[in-house]
Enzyme design. Structure first.
Site, PDB file in Angstrom:
ATOM      1  N   LYS A  22       0.851  -1.210   0.000  1.00 29.33           N
ATOM      2  CA  LYS A  22       0.000   0.000   0.000  1.00 29.33           C
ATOM      3  C   LYS A  22       0.879   1.251   0.000  1.00 29.33           C
ATOM      4  CE  LYS A  22      -1.755   1.430   4.033  1.00 29.33           C
ATOM      5  NZ  LYS A  22      -1.423   2.815   4.377  1.00 29.33           N
ATOM      6  N   ASN A  23       1.885   1.255   0.856  1.00 31.97           N
ATOM      7  CA  ASN A  23       2.660   2.482   1.044  1.00 31.97           C
ATOM      8  C   ASN A  23       3.684   2.729  -0.053  1.00 31.97           C
ATOM      9  OD1 ASN A  23       1.085   2.878   3.236  1.00 31.97           O
ATOM     10  ND2 ASN A  23       2.630   2.324   4.751  1.00 31.97           N
ATOM     11  N   CYS A 116      -5.280  11.996  12.953  1.00 33.39           N
ATOM     12  CA  CYS A 116      -5.748  10.625  12.715  1.00 33.39           C
ATOM     13  C   CYS A 116      -6.008  10.038  14.099  1.00 33.39           C
ATOM     14  CB  CYS A 116      -4.704   9.809  11.955  1.00 33.39           C
ATOM     15  SG  CYS A 116      -3.274   9.488  12.961  1.00 33.39           S
ATOM     16  N   ARG A 121      -0.212  14.449  13.429  1.00 32.42           N
ATOM     17  CA  ARG A 121       0.497  14.096  12.182  1.00 32.42           C
ATOM     18  C   ARG A 121       0.663  15.318  11.272  1.00 32.42           C
ATOM     19  NH1 ARG A 121      -1.364   8.548   9.878  1.00 32.42           N
ATOM     20  NH2 ARG A 121       0.588   8.765   8.746  1.00 32.42           N
ATOM     21  N   ASP A 303       4.755   0.439  11.983  1.00 34.44           N
ATOM     22  CA  ASP A 303       3.496  -0.139  11.492  1.00 34.44           C
ATOM     23  C   ASP A 303       3.311  -1.579  11.940  1.00 34.44           C
ATOM     24  OD1 ASP A 303       3.391   1.620   8.283  1.00 34.44           O
ATOM     25  OD2 ASP A 303       2.950   2.231  10.332  1.00 34.44           O
ATOM     26  N   ARG A 395      -8.769  -0.582   4.818  1.00 35.58           N
ATOM     27  CA  ARG A 395      -7.931   0.476   4.221  1.00 35.58           C
ATOM     28  C   ARG A 395      -6.575  -0.101   3.804  1.00 35.58           C
ATOM     29  NH1 ARG A 395      -6.962   5.716   7.421  1.00 35.58           N
ATOM     30  NH2 ARG A 395      -5.703   5.914   5.532  1.00 35.58           N
TER      31      ARG A 395
HETATM   32  C1  EPZ Z   1       4.138   6.829   6.297  1.00 36.03           C
HETATM   33  O1  EPZ Z   1       3.370   7.870   6.874  1.00 36.03           O
HETATM   34  C2  EPZ Z   1       3.217   5.625   6.221  1.00 36.03           C
HETATM   35  N1  EPZ Z   1       2.059   5.930   5.379  1.00 36.03           N
HETATM   36  C3  EPZ Z   1       2.740   5.254   7.624  1.00 36.03           C
HETATM   37  O2  EPZ Z   1       1.973   4.049   7.504  1.00 36.03           O
HETATM   38  C4  EPZ Z   1       3.951   4.968   8.504  1.00 36.03           C
HETATM   39  O3  EPZ Z   1       3.508   4.721   9.823  1.00 36.03           O
HETATM   40  C5  EPZ Z   1       4.914   6.170   8.481  1.00 36.03           C
HETATM   41  O4  EPZ Z   1       5.263   6.497   7.127  1.00 36.03           O
HETATM   42  C6  EPZ Z   1       6.194   5.883   9.260  1.00 36.03           C
HETATM   43  O5  EPZ Z   1       6.851   4.783   8.683  1.00 36.03           O
HETATM   44  C7  EPZ Z   1       2.210   5.895   4.047  1.00 36.03           C
HETATM   45  O6  EPZ Z   1       3.278   5.618   3.538  1.00 36.03           O
HETATM   46  C8  EPZ Z   1       0.977   6.170   3.229  1.00 36.03           C
HETATM   47  P1  EPZ Z   1       6.280  10.155   8.371  1.00 36.03           P
HETATM   48  P2  EPZ Z   1       3.961   9.392   6.897  1.00 36.03           P
HETATM   49  O7  EPZ Z   1       6.176  11.417   7.611  1.00 36.03           O
HETATM   50  O8  EPZ Z   1       4.689   9.639   5.644  1.00 36.03           O
HETATM   51  C9  EPZ Z   1       6.329  13.319  11.901  1.00 36.03           C
HETATM   52  C10 EPZ Z   1       0.091   2.652   7.701  1.00 36.03           C
HETATM   53  O9  EPZ Z   1      -0.402   2.106   8.677  1.00 36.03           O
HETATM   54  N2  EPZ Z   1       6.168  14.321  10.835  1.00 36.03           N
HETATM   55  O10 EPZ Z   1       7.468   9.276   8.153  1.00 36.03           O
HETATM   56  O11 EPZ Z   1       2.845  10.288   7.244  1.00 36.03           O
HETATM   57  C11 EPZ Z   1       5.091  12.435  12.074  1.00 36.03           C
HETATM   58  O12 EPZ Z   1       4.155  13.064  12.914  1.00 36.03           O
HETATM   59  C12 EPZ Z   1       0.567   4.084   7.785  1.00 36.03           C
HETATM   60  O13 EPZ Z   1       0.255   2.091   6.579  1.00 36.03           O
HETATM   61  C13 EPZ Z   1       6.221  15.667  11.159  1.00 36.03           C
HETATM   62  O14 EPZ Z   1       6.393  16.042  12.313  1.00 36.03           O
HETATM   63  O15 EPZ Z   1       4.972   9.281   8.113  1.00 36.03           O
HETATM   64  C14 EPZ Z   1       5.665  11.185  12.690  1.00 36.03           C
HETATM   65  O16 EPZ Z   1       5.831  11.367  14.078  1.00 36.03           O
HETATM   66  C15 EPZ Z   1       0.248   4.713   9.138  1.00 36.03           C
HETATM   67  N3  EPZ Z   1       6.082  16.574  10.166  1.00 36.03           N
HETATM   68  C16 EPZ Z   1       7.037  11.070  12.018  1.00 36.03           C
HETATM   69  O17 EPZ Z   1       7.351  12.381  11.524  1.00 36.03           O
HETATM   70  C17 EPZ Z   1       5.906  16.212   8.849  1.00 36.03           C
HETATM   71  O18 EPZ Z   1       5.810  17.094   7.974  1.00 36.03           O
HETATM   72  C18 EPZ Z   1       7.072  10.090  10.873  1.00 36.03           C
HETATM   73  O19 EPZ Z   1       6.098  10.484   9.929  1.00 36.03           O
HETATM   74  C19 EPZ Z   1       5.853  14.837   8.550  1.00 36.03           C
HETATM   75  C20 EPZ Z   1       5.993  13.903   9.556  1.00 36.03           C
END
Ligand code: EPZ
Length: 418
Positions: A22-23, A116, A121, A303, A395
């Site tokens: 998915k990701n 969420c 996030r 995850d 999802r």
């Molecule tokens: C991706 O989300 C995945 N989703 C998530 O999977 C996964 O948990 C996450 O990466 C971490 O591996 C998809 O790929 C669609 P991040 P993403 O930006 O990109 C903070 C699932 O279950 N952050 O790496 O949103 C954030 O709050 C989903 O399949 C900021 O502060 O994750 C988090 O604490 C859930 N500011 C950390 O960084 C930003 O602008 C990691 O988030 C962006 C992120």
């Protein structure tokens, strides 16, 4: 509203085919918007999230068709660089259209994603990165409006190796003027495949798979086909069930993507073996307690944190599970405690005291991976489990009950999706 029912403690055996990731497919779909022409993506899982992204592709004007895992996206008809709130609020990954549409049209309007189930996030890394590339960013009634005649290559240093921000900025930088360097880039296999896909579209990205990406901007990208990598998180979810209930083989995986995960299942006491494209796990006689701290790739993925907590509820001893990626991703804990688990959460750590048995109960899904942990617990519990709000699981998991049923689980869905 659908519910999933489980009569637990069935021994699992046999094998299942793991679906496409998915990701990986979500950002690949948005990258296809950058090209005039038809791109064909195969091994696309049929999920709520992939169907939501197809709807978003069509809202921005792309022509899509999706059948039997094969998705074609014709970007030549894209004419509406706007992602509406009603859709973005259901899937944060919609934010991935920001970079591609800004790069192609010079202006884009995308609703800010809401929070969420487990927290705010934010998207500040995405926005700061685009500003550094020369975009003018304004916020208007909950929408981000980004404008730039042509993005200018620059150096960007992420304070955290954000998966989404790395993807968005890599796509935006692919056709910027000049070179962009992204320091502290995400190295997740899904982002590796996105960058490889961009290169097959004509981009010039070096350092793929490292924390430093060098992107020499090109004039345009052309359409390209790609076969999506397998879903390592779906695979890890099945491994958690196999660790508790029998012996199962997962086919169509890339074992290297699961290195840290497999290591930890071996520490638990499971027998785990791999071939070039499969992994087999046999349940541990006794589940050893194994402390876990999630980390960005190649560490243990956040995850799979909820699924690991579910496994540890039946360990012979106590364990601590800390999530360093999200600091409040424990909405599954109160639901797991309804099975008779003994878990306490303090800050970003779950303290699990193993119990002898779980007992089936009515429980409620709160997000994709929390739902998966409830299925793992229900499969191991005595008696019947009833899981509500299973739209969360739909999802991110393709035919999960069919796959578990094919392994011998007694699991079914009421009010099936028509
Ligand atoms: C991706 O989300 C995945 N989703 C998530 O999977 C996964 O948990 C996450 O990466 C971490 O591996 C998809 O790929 C669609 P991040 P993403 O930006 O990109 C903070 C699932 O279950 N952050 O790496 O949103 C954030 O709050 C989903 O399949 C900021 O502060 O994750 C988090 O604490 C859930 N500011 C950390 O960084 C930003 O602008 C990691 O988030 C962006 C992120």
């Amino acid at each position: 509203m659908d519910k999933i029912f489980i009569e637990g403690q069935q021994t699992l055996s046999g094998s299942v085919q793991i679906s496409g990731a998915k990701n990986a497919v979500l950002p690949i779909m948005t990258a296809a918007l950058m090209a005039e022409g038809r791109s064909v993506v195969t091994r696309v899982p049929d999920l709520r999230d992939t169907r939501t992204m197809i709807r978003l592709m069509e809202i921005v004007g792309a022509t899509c068709s999706f059948e039997n895992g094969k998705l074609s996206i014709d970007g030549s008809t894209v004419n509406n660089p706007e992602a509406p709130y009603d859709l973005v609020k259901t899937m944060r990954a919609s934010f991935y259209v920001l970079g591609p549409l800004l790069a192609r049209f010079g202006v884009v309007k995308v609703s800010l994603p809401g929070g969420c189930a487990w927290g705010p996030r934010p998207v500040d890394f995405h926005l700061k990165g685009l500003e550094k590339l020369g975009a003018k960013i304004t916020l208007e009634s909950g929408y981000i409006i980004a404008e730039a005649k042509r993005l200018q290559g620059t150096k960007i240093n992420f304070e955290f190796p954000s998966v989404g921000a790395t993807g968005n900025i890599a796509m935006a930088a692919a056709t910027a003027e000049g070179t962009t360097i992204i320091e502290n880039a995400a190295r997740e296999p899904e982002i590796v495949q996105l960058c490889e896909y961009l290169n097959t579209m004509g981009a010039c990205i070096r350092g793929i798979g490292t924390t430093r990406l060098t992107i020499d901007g090109v004039e345009t990208l052309h359409s390209a086909d790609i076969d999506v990598i397998p879903d390592r998180i779906e695979a890890g979810t099945f491994l958690a069930a196999g660790a508790l209930l029998g012996e199962i083989t997962l086919n169509g995986v890339i074992p290297e993507h699961l290195d840290s995960v497999i290591l930890n299942f071996k520490e638990v006491g499971c027998n785990v073996s791999t071939t070039s494209n499969s992994v087999t796990i046999a349940q541990a006689d006794k589940i050893q307690p194994v402390d876990m701290t999630t980390a960005v790739y190649p560490g243990f993925p956040t995850d799979l944190q909820a699924q690991w907590v579910a496994l540890m509820t039946l360990a012979k001893g106590s364990s601590m599970i800390t999530d360093t990626v999200y600091h409040d991703r424990f909405s599954h804990v109160p639901e797991l405690n309804r099975f008779g688990a003994n878990i306490k959460v303090e800050n970003n750590t779950a303290f699990v005291r193993g119990v002898d048995a779980l007992v089936g109960a009515p429980v409620m899904s709160t997000d994709i991976r929390a739902s998966a942990s409830l299925i793992v617990a229900g499969l191991a519990a005595k008696g019947r489990t009833e899981i509500s709000r299973v739209y969360h699981i739909d999802r991110g998991y393709e035919q999960i009950e069919e796959k578990f049923r094919s392994l011998g689980a007694n699991i079914w869905r009421k009010n099936p999706i028509v």
